[in-house]
Design a protein around this motif. Structure first.
Motif, PDB file in Angstrom:
ATOM      1  N   LYS A   1       0.852  -1.179   0.000  1.00 60.13           N
ATOM      2  CA  LYS A   1       0.000   0.000   0.000  1.00 60.13           C
ATOM      3  C   LYS A   1       0.890   1.232   0.000  1.00 60.13           C
ATOM      4  O   LYS A   1       1.974   1.246   0.589  1.00 60.13           O
TER       5      LYS A   1
ATOM      6  N   GLY B   1     -16.236   4.814  -2.233  1.00 60.39           N
ATOM      7  CA  GLY B   1     -15.606   3.880  -1.311  1.00 60.39           C
ATOM      8  C   GLY B   1     -14.423   4.468  -0.556  1.00 60.39           C
ATOM      9  O   GLY B   1     -13.628   3.732   0.044  1.00 60.39           O
TER      10      GLY B   1
ATOM     11  N   THR C   1     -17.083   6.216   8.251  1.00 65.60           N
ATOM     12  CA  THR C   1     -16.615   7.366   7.484  1.00 65.60           C
ATOM     13  C   THR C   1     -17.360   8.595   7.973  1.00 65.60           C
ATOM     14  O   THR C   1     -18.509   8.507   8.419  1.00 65.60           O
TER      15      THR C   1
ATOM     16  N   ASP D   1      -3.092   4.873  -1.682  1.00 63.32           N
ATOM     17  CA  ASP D   1      -4.036   4.122  -0.846  1.00 63.32           C
ATOM     18  C   ASP D   1      -4.410   4.852   0.436  1.00 63.32           C
ATOM     19  O   ASP D   1      -5.545   4.733   0.913  1.00 63.32           O
TER      20      ASP D   1
ATOM     21  N   ARG E   1      -8.172   5.439   1.941  1.00 61.77           N
ATOM     22  CA  ARG E   1      -8.456   5.990   3.264  1.00 61.77           C
ATOM     23  C   ARG E   1      -7.841   7.383   3.382  1.00 61.77           C
ATOM     24  O   ARG E   1      -6.689   7.590   2.998  1.00 61.77           O
TER      25      ARG E   1
ATOM     26  N   GLY F   1     -11.101  -1.456   7.804  1.00 60.25           N
ATOM     27  CA  GLY F   1     -11.635  -2.394   6.838  1.00 60.25           C
ATOM     28  C   GLY F   1     -12.743  -1.750   6.025  1.00 60.25           C
ATOM     29  O   GLY F   1     -13.162  -0.610   6.293  1.00 60.25           O
ATOM     30  N   ALA F   2     -13.242  -2.490   5.052  1.00 59.95           N
ATOM     31  CA  ALA F   2     -14.263  -1.952   4.150  1.00 59.95           C
ATOM     32  C   ALA F   2     -15.538  -1.554   4.880  1.00 59.95           C
ATOM     33  O   ALA F   2     -16.287  -0.689   4.411  1.00 59.95           O
ATOM     34  N   ASP F   3     -15.796  -2.187   6.024  1.00 59.12           N
ATOM     35  CA  ASP F   3     -16.999  -1.878   6.786  1.00 59.12           C
ATOM     36  C   ASP F   3     -16.750  -0.822   7.855  1.00 59.12           C
ATOM     37  O   ASP F   3     -17.576  -0.611   8.733  1.00 59.12           O
TER      38      ASP F   3
ATOM     39  N   THR G   1      -6.142   2.302   8.419  1.00 61.45           N
ATOM     40  CA  THR G   1      -6.146   0.867   8.095  1.00 61.45           C
ATOM     41  C   THR G   1      -7.513   0.234   8.340  1.00 61.45           C
ATOM     42  O   THR G   1      -7.612  -0.975   8.534  1.00 61.45           O
TER      43      THR G   1
ATOM     44  N   SER H   1      -7.331   3.372  -5.916  1.00 65.83           N
ATOM     45  CA  SER H   1      -7.011   2.400  -4.870  1.00 65.83           C
ATOM     46  C   SER H   1      -8.185   1.462  -4.636  1.00 65.83           C
ATOM     47  O   SER H   1      -9.354   1.849  -4.777  1.00 65.83           O
ATOM     48  N   ALA H   2      -7.869   0.236  -4.239  1.00 60.78           N
ATOM     49  CA  ALA H   2      -8.926  -0.724  -3.901  1.00 60.78           C
ATOM     50  C   ALA H   2      -9.522  -0.447  -2.534  1.00 60.78           C
ATOM     51  O   ALA H   2     -10.647  -0.867  -2.254  1.00 60.78           O
ATOM     52  N   ALA H   3      -8.795   0.266  -1.684  1.00 60.88           N
ATOM     53  CA  ALA H   3      -9.282   0.550  -0.327  1.00 60.88           C
ATOM     54  C   ALA H   3      -8.734   1.894   0.145  1.00 60.88           C
ATOM     55  O   ALA H   3      -7.894   1.960   1.045  1.00 60.88           O
TER      56      ALA H   3
END
Length: 251
Positions: free
Chosen positions: A5, A196, A239, A83, A144, A234-236, A232, A140-142
């Motif tokens: 990342k 996302g 925000t 990322d 933040r 997670g997706a859940d 760091t 980015s896939a995730a």
């Protein structure tokens, strides 16, 4: 494409920013150490590399949008995405004295240039850097984004009897700047939710740094942990929130 990342931390050559960069590097991320001063940035990055981290200095003055765009171009060319963005760079406007001595921001007598300088770094800098990095974050896939705020940015905390009992001087520049950072956090989170991108604000606590003449009761590493946790998620994860070491904080 690099599997690590990619993280950018502004104001990362010392204090809480340096600690955030170190903790992200320890997690295996490639960390870009944003600093206004080339030499100080490279010294911090070299120290992180000596500790086993993958760290590289980038020249970034958050009050100069052109440098933010230049860093975005560099990241695009080298990595193709971003990322994690930690908007840590900030100034107190009080000249690095202990909070009890920081009387230059009493509202009725504050120098408007002090307020302007603090907002230029702490608020407009967040906008300039975030907007420059958004195209990269969207790849980015995730992704933040963490905005480093302060307990002083909470209107609830600042108006509490406990805060007043602490006997701290009023703050017409720094505290409102962090309230504005909190408001921006909510605004960005609402806009970027569909992409996302999780955007949250972190209150590190009263850490011993140059900003308060090292009178803080926590270490920079203690304060960094809050931001690193949000970087760091997670997706859940949440925000549009405001968090300290013990969890959510009131606005």
């Amino acid at each position: 494409m690099d599997e690590r990342k990619i993280a950018l931390v502004t104001g990362a050559n010392k204090g809480i920013g340096r600690a955030i960069a170190g903790q992200l590097a320890a997690l295996g991320m490639t960390v870009l150490v944003g600093a206004r001063d080339d030499r100080l940035g490279e010294e911090a990055a070299a120290a992180l590399r000596a500790e086993g981290g993958d760290a590289h200095a980038v020249t970034l003055d958050v009050t100069d949008a052109a440098t933010a765009r230049s860093v975005a171009e560099l990241i695009d060319e080298r990595y193709g995405r971003l990322d994690v963005l930690v908007n840590n760079a900030g100034i107190s406007g009080s000249g690095g004295v202990a909070p009890q001595e920081a009387t230059n921001q009493i509202p009725s007598g504050v120098d408007i240039d002090t307020v302007r300088a603090v907002f230029e770094t702490n608020v407009l800098g967040v906008i300039a850097v975030t907007n420059a990095m958004l195209p990269l974050l969207r790849r980015s896939a995730a992704p933040r984004v963490v905005n480093v705020s302060s307990h002083a940015g909470s209107l609830t905390v600042m108006s509490s009897e406990q805060w007043r009992a602490a006997g701290l001087p009023q703050s017409a520049a720094y505290a409102p700047s962090k309230s504005a950072v909190n408001a921006l956090t909510v605004q960005y989170a609402d806009e970027l939710r569909k992409d996302g991108i999780l955007v949250n604000a972190a209150a590190p606590g009263f850490c011993a740094t140059d900003a308060n003449a090292h009178t803080g009761t926590l270490t920079p590493a203690d304060g960094a942990a809050v931001a690193v946790g949000l970087a760091t998620l997670g997706a859940d994860g949440p925000t549009g929130g405001f968090f300290g070491a013990d969890g959510p904080l009131p606005w």
